[in-house]
Scaffold this motif. Structure first.
Motif, PDB file in Angstrom:
ATOM      1  N   PRO A 164       0.832  -1.202   0.000  1.00  0.00           N
ATOM      2  CA  PRO A 164       0.000   0.000   0.000  1.00  0.00           C
ATOM      3  C   PRO A 164       0.870   1.257   0.000  1.00  0.00           C
ATOM      4  O   PRO A 164       1.968   1.246   0.548  1.00  0.00           O
ATOM      5  CB  PRO A 164      -0.787  -0.127   1.307  1.00  0.00           C
ATOM      6  N   ALA A 165       0.369   2.332  -0.623  1.00  0.00           N
ATOM      7  CA  ALA A 165       1.157   3.555  -0.751  1.00  0.00           C
ATOM      8  C   ALA A 165       1.189   4.356   0.538  1.00  0.00           C
ATOM      9  O   ALA A 165       1.991   5.264   0.692  1.00  0.00           O
ATOM     10  CB  ALA A 165       0.588   4.416  -1.883  1.00  0.00           C
ATOM     11  N   GLY A 166       0.310   4.036   1.464  1.00  0.00           N
ATOM     12  CA  GLY A 166       0.340   4.795   2.710  1.00  0.00           C
ATOM     13  C   GLY A 166      -0.832   4.460   3.590  1.00  0.00           C
ATOM     14  O   GLY A 166      -1.635   3.574   3.289  1.00  0.00           O
ATOM     15  N   GLY A 167      -0.900   5.157   4.720  1.00  0.00           N
ATOM     16  CA  GLY A 167      -1.986   4.947   5.663  1.00  0.00           C
ATOM     17  C   GLY A 167      -1.690   3.808   6.606  1.00  0.00           C
ATOM     18  O   GLY A 167      -0.698   3.095   6.458  1.00  0.00           O
ATOM     19  N   ALA A 168      -2.550   3.656   7.606  1.00  0.00           N
ATOM     20  CA  ALA A 168      -2.456   2.522   8.523  1.00  0.00           C
ATOM     21  C   ALA A 168      -3.775   1.786   8.439  1.00  0.00           C
ATOM     22  O   ALA A 168      -4.812   2.389   8.197  1.00  0.00           O
ATOM     23  CB  ALA A 168      -2.212   3.009   9.947  1.00  0.00           C
ATOM     24  N   PRO A 169      -3.753   0.450   8.590  1.00  0.00           N
ATOM     25  CA  PRO A 169      -5.013  -0.283   8.517  1.00  0.00           C
ATOM     26  C   PRO A 169      -5.889   0.061   9.723  1.00  0.00           C
ATOM     27  O   PRO A 169      -5.363   0.358  10.786  1.00  0.00           O
ATOM     28  CB  PRO A 169      -4.565  -1.746   8.557  1.00  0.00           C
ATOM     29  N   PRO A 170      -7.206   0.029   9.568  1.00  0.00           N
ATOM     30  CA  PRO A 170      -8.074   0.253  10.719  1.00  0.00           C
ATOM     31  C   PRO A 170      -7.761  -0.797  11.788  1.00  0.00           C
ATOM     32  O   PRO A 170      -7.451  -1.942  11.444  1.00  0.00           O
ATOM     33  CB  PRO A 170      -9.481   0.047  10.167  1.00  0.00           C
ATOM     34  N   PRO A 171      -7.811  -0.423  13.068  1.00  0.00           N
ATOM     35  CA  PRO A 171      -7.315  -1.307  14.126  1.00  0.00           C
ATOM     36  C   PRO A 171      -7.997  -2.672  14.177  1.00  0.00           C
ATOM     37  O   PRO A 171      -7.387  -3.645  14.601  1.00  0.00           O
ATOM     38  CB  PRO A 171      -7.581  -0.514  15.409  1.00  0.00           C
ATOM     39  N   ASP A 172      -9.238  -2.765  13.712  1.00  0.00           N
ATOM     40  CA  ASP A 172      -9.940  -4.044  13.854  1.00  0.00           C
ATOM     41  C   ASP A 172      -9.881  -4.891  12.590  1.00  0.00           C
ATOM     42  O   ASP A 172     -10.555  -5.900  12.479  1.00  0.00           O
ATOM     43  CB  ASP A 172     -11.406  -3.785  14.259  1.00  0.00           C
ATOM     44  N   MET A 232      -0.896  -4.846   9.127  1.00  0.00           N
ATOM     45  CA  MET A 232      -0.071  -3.847   9.802  1.00  0.00           C
ATOM     46  C   MET A 232       1.343  -3.875   9.247  1.00  0.00           C
ATOM     47  O   MET A 232       1.931  -2.854   8.931  1.00  0.00           O
ATOM     48  CB  MET A 232      -0.096  -4.145  11.309  1.00  0.00           C
ATOM     49  N   LEU A 233       1.863  -5.083   9.090  1.00  0.00           N
ATOM     50  CA  LEU A 233       3.229  -5.243   8.600  1.00  0.00           C
ATOM     51  C   LEU A 233       3.368  -4.689   7.183  1.00  0.00           C
ATOM     52  O   LEU A 233       4.328  -3.990   6.871  1.00  0.00           O
ATOM     53  CB  LEU A 233       3.589  -6.733   8.617  1.00  0.00           C
ATOM     54  N   ARG A 234       2.387  -4.997   6.337  1.00  0.00           N
ATOM     55  CA  ARG A 234       2.439  -4.504   4.963  1.00  0.00           C
ATOM     56  C   ARG A 234       2.444  -2.978   4.917  1.00  0.00           C
ATOM     57  O   ARG A 234       3.123  -2.375   4.105  1.00  0.00           O
ATOM     58  CB  ARG A 234       1.241  -5.039   4.169  1.00  0.00           C
ATOM     59  N   HIS A 235       1.666  -2.370   5.823  1.00  0.00           N
ATOM     60  CA  HIS A 235       1.616  -0.909   5.835  1.00  0.00           C
ATOM     61  C   HIS A 235       2.871  -0.294   6.428  1.00  0.00           C
ATOM     62  O   HIS A 235       3.215   0.838   6.130  1.00  0.00           O
ATOM     63  CB  HIS A 235       0.390  -0.422   6.615  1.00  0.00           C
ATOM     64  N   MET A 236       3.522  -1.058   7.317  1.00  0.00           N
ATOM     65  CA  MET A 236       4.686  -0.486   7.989  1.00  0.00           C
ATOM     66  C   MET A 236       5.967  -0.625   7.195  1.00  0.00           C
ATOM     67  O   MET A 236       6.929   0.097   7.445  1.00  0.00           O
ATOM     68  CB  MET A 236       4.880  -1.152   9.365  1.00  0.00           C
ATOM     69  N   LEU A 237       5.986  -1.548   6.236  1.00  0.00           N
ATOM     70  CA  LEU A 237       7.235  -1.893   5.573  1.00  0.00           C
ATOM     71  C   LEU A 237       7.931  -0.683   4.930  1.00  0.00           C
ATOM     72  O   LEU A 237       9.105  -0.418   5.199  1.00  0.00           O
ATOM     73  CB  LEU A 237       6.946  -2.961   4.504  1.00  0.00           C
ATOM     74  N   LEU A 238       7.200   0.063   4.105  1.00  0.00           N
ATOM     75  CA  LEU A 238       7.836   1.180   3.403  1.00  0.00           C
ATOM     76  C   LEU A 238       8.237   2.314   4.347  1.00  0.00           C
ATOM     77  O   LEU A 238       9.354   2.817   4.257  1.00  0.00           O
ATOM     78  CB  LEU A 238       6.920   1.694   2.274  1.00  0.00           C
ATOM     79  N   PRO A 239       7.356   2.751   5.270  1.00  0.00           N
ATOM     80  CA  PRO A 239       7.801   3.809   6.193  1.00  0.00           C
ATOM     81  C   PRO A 239       8.997   3.393   7.040  1.00  0.00           C
ATOM     82  O   PRO A 239       9.919   4.195   7.241  1.00  0.00           O
ATOM     83  CB  PRO A 239       6.584   4.066   7.081  1.00  0.00           C
ATOM     84  N   ALA A 269       1.260   9.043   5.024  1.00  0.00           N
ATOM     85  CA  ALA A 269      -0.037   9.222   5.682  1.00  0.00           C
ATOM     86  C   ALA A 269      -0.169   8.285   6.877  1.00  0.00           C
ATOM     87  O   ALA A 269      -1.228   7.710   7.119  1.00  0.00           O
ATOM     88  CB  ALA A 269      -1.186   9.008   4.688  1.00  0.00           C
ATOM     89  N   TRP A 270       0.905   8.101   7.613  1.00  0.00           N
ATOM     90  CA  TRP A 270       0.892   7.261   8.808  1.00  0.00           C
ATOM     91  C   TRP A 270       0.376   8.116   9.975  1.00  0.00           C
ATOM     92  O   TRP A 270       0.956   9.155  10.275  1.00  0.00           O
ATOM     93  CB  TRP A 270       2.300   6.744   9.098  1.00  0.00           C
ATOM     94  N   PRO A 271      -0.708   7.712  10.616  1.00  0.00           N
ATOM     95  CA  PRO A 271      -1.334   8.595  11.610  1.00  0.00           C
ATOM     96  C   PRO A 271      -0.548   8.669  12.921  1.00  0.00           C
ATOM     97  O   PRO A 271      -1.044   8.272  13.968  1.00  0.00           O
ATOM     98  CB  PRO A 271      -2.704   7.963  11.820  1.00  0.00           C
ATOM     99  N   GLY A 272       0.670   9.165  12.868  1.00  0.00           N
ATOM    100  CA  GLY A 272       1.505   9.243  14.059  1.00  0.00           C
ATOM    101  C   GLY A 272       1.692  10.668  14.537  1.00  0.00           C
ATOM    102  O   GLY A 272       1.041  11.599  14.049  1.00  0.00           O
TER     103      GLY A 272
END
Lengths: 322, 315
Positions: free
Chosen positions: A165-173, A180-187, A265-268
């Motif tokens: 994915p190009a960005g963002g974090a998956p919804p927590p549920d 989560m891992l897929r979204h975190m890899l690039l950042p 677009a990581w909501p940190g």
């Protein structure tokens, strides 16, 4: 040591207090204020209404008075209301802090492992081709603009290949750990590169220095294998300064994550700070900035403690200054 | 800069070379650092390209600010060697003009920080006591602040609220130089203080003092002269860092504002355009990367050049 740490904590608290006033004053100098935003959003408001609203919110009072009112609230745990999130600033901050810590802990651990491994590899055969290649890569790593690297990674892995994915974090549920891992890899990769490079260079230097020591010669003379000399004798001592450096970096990473989080677009915290500043959300921006500063200050104290614990030669408080 | 003989072979570098002046030895050590030599050449070329931007403009016959909505996202061609951007402006010309901005900001901020840092470091080392403690505490505090968020706050300040005129381009440039230098002096100050402290205790300085040399004379001839090396190295590395910071701030829309091009603000729109024009993201980033890595190698080479022990280590 207790006295030294106490002194550091007092100094950090004083720094935070001073910084809170400075940032409070600076934020007041940014374009627009909350009332301007209200007036722009509602054409029926007249300039008399705006003046009355300013008086109501206390925006017409002098700076110091406004700051003291804010500080009084802050000391009793009331950091004001976030306009962007329409809830208390402290509660808007909490999920962002967790997200950032998740990103940073993975990035820092990965950077330390890779950096130390590359540093050992380079030091093992100093001035060999491997050494030069690692050195070149390290120079490239510290010179890469993180935001550009992020853009390139998005273009390659999200746009062209479509793997991640190009960005963002998956919804927590949803999705669980895999998503989560897929979204975190690039950042994480974007955050890591510069730090891996820095640690590798530092580790190589520390390793070469330690390898000159007499106890290494003794270990070699006893017939230890090269691998054992490197990993069991040299590594623990050489890794100490690098781990201290990593503790110091925790603060840098925390505020440096701003650019990475904005791009992906990581909501940190970083993205939150940026949006709060840009969106005139004074209370949130102030609180988030102070938290970032508090983390940096705490990381510095932590680095001192880590150094004292890992290296019995260091006595905190004595000979701290050259 | 005149090296005797141009054959800087390893054998020659290893020879005791007692007949060389310190400057010649430095030049020899610097030349042995191949990456630094290549970087110096590269930086020279980039600087030349930046200076020659108006020539390129005349040669191609178009204006880097001219918007042409009929020629958006043009592919590279003879008229536009790197194509055009989302407003139909020539990418190559904007890169060249952006080089002027990025290099000027990098040099100006790094030099200001170096000057300020050297002065503060010397002041702290010379006076010691309370002044030293206060200045170094201040340096500690500056180092422990979250740099990027604070730079963003500072860059977002509205000059009108401070009663300053809002003169777009010039104000942007001065502001970014001032705020980066305001944080940048710390590194140089610590370096200058440490070096000055060790120098002050050396015999030649004590001898000069005993002979009645004035503080100003000692600072000039003994301290400053010996600080040139470490400060030059730190400044070279700082130029690279400043260019990175400027590009980040401009990328976020806070440093240099369009239409004035800088390498950072040329990337601002690149993220939205990664689907339609991914190549637009390539060139400015590559320019930043090349310049910063060249500064880092150059700094490394200068560090070798100013380190007399590098002679023994080489080879």
């Amino acid at each position: 040591m207790t006295r030294f740490l106490l002194g550091r904590v007092v100094q950090a608290a004083a720094t935070l207090a001073l910084l809170s006033f400075l940032v409070f004053a600076l934020i007041g100098l940014m374009p627009g204020d909350p009332i301007d935003v209200m007036v722009a959003g509602d054409p029926r408001l007249t300039s008399e209404d705006a003046a009355r609203l300013r008086a109501l919110y206390g925006l017409d009072r002098p700076l110091v008075e406004r700051y003291l009112a804010w500080a009084g609230g802050a000391l009793s745990g009331d950091f004001g209301y976030s306009r962007l999130f329409a809830r208390p600033a402290a509660s808007a901050l909490w999920p962002a802090l967790l997200n950032t810590l998740r990103l940073l802990s993975v990035a820092l651990a990965l950077a330390l492992c890779c950096g130390i491994a590359l540093g050992i590899l380079a030091a093992r055969r100093a001035r060999s081709r491997t050494d030069y290649a690692i050195n070149l890569a390290a120079f490239a790593g510290i010179s890469l603009p993180a935001f550009w690297l992020g853009l390139l990674l998005i273009i390659l892995f999200a746009v062209t290949l479509g793997w991640l994915p190009a960005g963002g974090a998956p919804p927590p549920d949803q999705g669980g750990a895999a998503a989560m891992l897929r979204h975190m890899l690039l950042p994480v990769a974007t955050l890591c590169v510069a730090h891996i490079a820095a640690y590798a260079r530092y580790m190589r230097g520390a390793m070469l220095e330690v390898l000159e020591e007499t106890y290494i010669r003794t270990a070699r003379a006893k017939g230890c294998s090269t691998r054992r000399v490197l990993l069991a004798h040299a590594l623990p001592n050489a890794a100490m300064p690098v781990i201290t450096l990593a503790a110091l970096d925790l603060g840098t990473l925390f505020s440096g994550a701003l650019i990475t989080e904005t791009i992906f677009a990581w909501p940190g915290m970083g993205k939150l700070i940026y949006e709060a500043i840009m969106g005139n959300d004074y209370n949130l921006a102030l609180l988030a900035l102070l938290l970032a500063a508090a983390v940096t200050l705490a990381a510095n104290i932590l680095a001192d403690i880590a150094q004292a614990l890992l290296d019995p030669r260091v006595r905190l408080g004595e000979a701290a200054e050259p | 800069m005149s090296a005797p003989g141009s054959s800087g072979t390893a054998a020659a570098a290893q020879a005791p070379a007692r007949h060389l002046t310190p400057g010649q030895r430095r030049w020899r050590r610097f030349r042995a650092h191949r990456a630094a030599m290549a970087s110096a050449v590269l930086l020279g070329l980039i600087a030349l390209a930046a200076l020659g931007a108006p020539l390129a403009e005349a040669a191609f016959g178009h204006d880097p600010y001219a918007v042409d909505l009929f020629a958006r996202y043009a592919a590279p061609s003879a008229a536009h060697p790197l194509g055009t951007d989302e407003l139909g402006r020539d990418v190559l010309l904007r890169l060249l003009y952006g080089a002027r901005v990025s290099l000027a900001v990098g040099l100006a901020a790094a030099l200001t920080a170096a000057l300020l840092g050297t002065l503060i470091g010397l002041l702290a080392a010379w006076h010691g006591g309370l002044i030293d403690a206060a200045l170094m505490r201040l340096a500690d505090i500056m180092l422990s602040l979250p740099l990027l968020p604070l730079l963003i706050v500072l860059a977002a300040i509205d000059p009108a609220k401070l009663g300053l005129p809002r003169e777009a381009a010039a104000f942007d440039l001065v502001r970014i130089i001032v705020i980066i230098a305001a944080f940048g002096w710390v590194t140089v100050a610590r370096l200058a203080r440490a070096a000055a402290l060790s120098l002050i205790r050396r015999d030649f300085v004590r001898a000069a003092r005993a002979m009645g040399a004035s503080p100003a004379h000692i600072m000039r001839t003994h301290l400053l002269a010996n600080l040139v090396g470490p400060v030059a190295v730190a400044t070279t590395l700082a130029v690279g860092n400043v260019i990175l910071l400027e590009s980040v701030l401009s990328f976020l829309g806070l440093g240099i504002h369009p239409p004035l091009p800088s390498w950072g603000n040329m990337l601002t729109n690149a993220q939205e355009l990664i689907f339609s024009a991914p190549l637009l993201a390539l060139w400015p980033g590559l320019a930043i990367f090349a310049t910063v890595i060249a500064c880092n190698f150059l700094g490394d080479g200068l560090a070798d050049a100013f380190d007399p022990r590098a002679d023994q280590r080489a080879g």
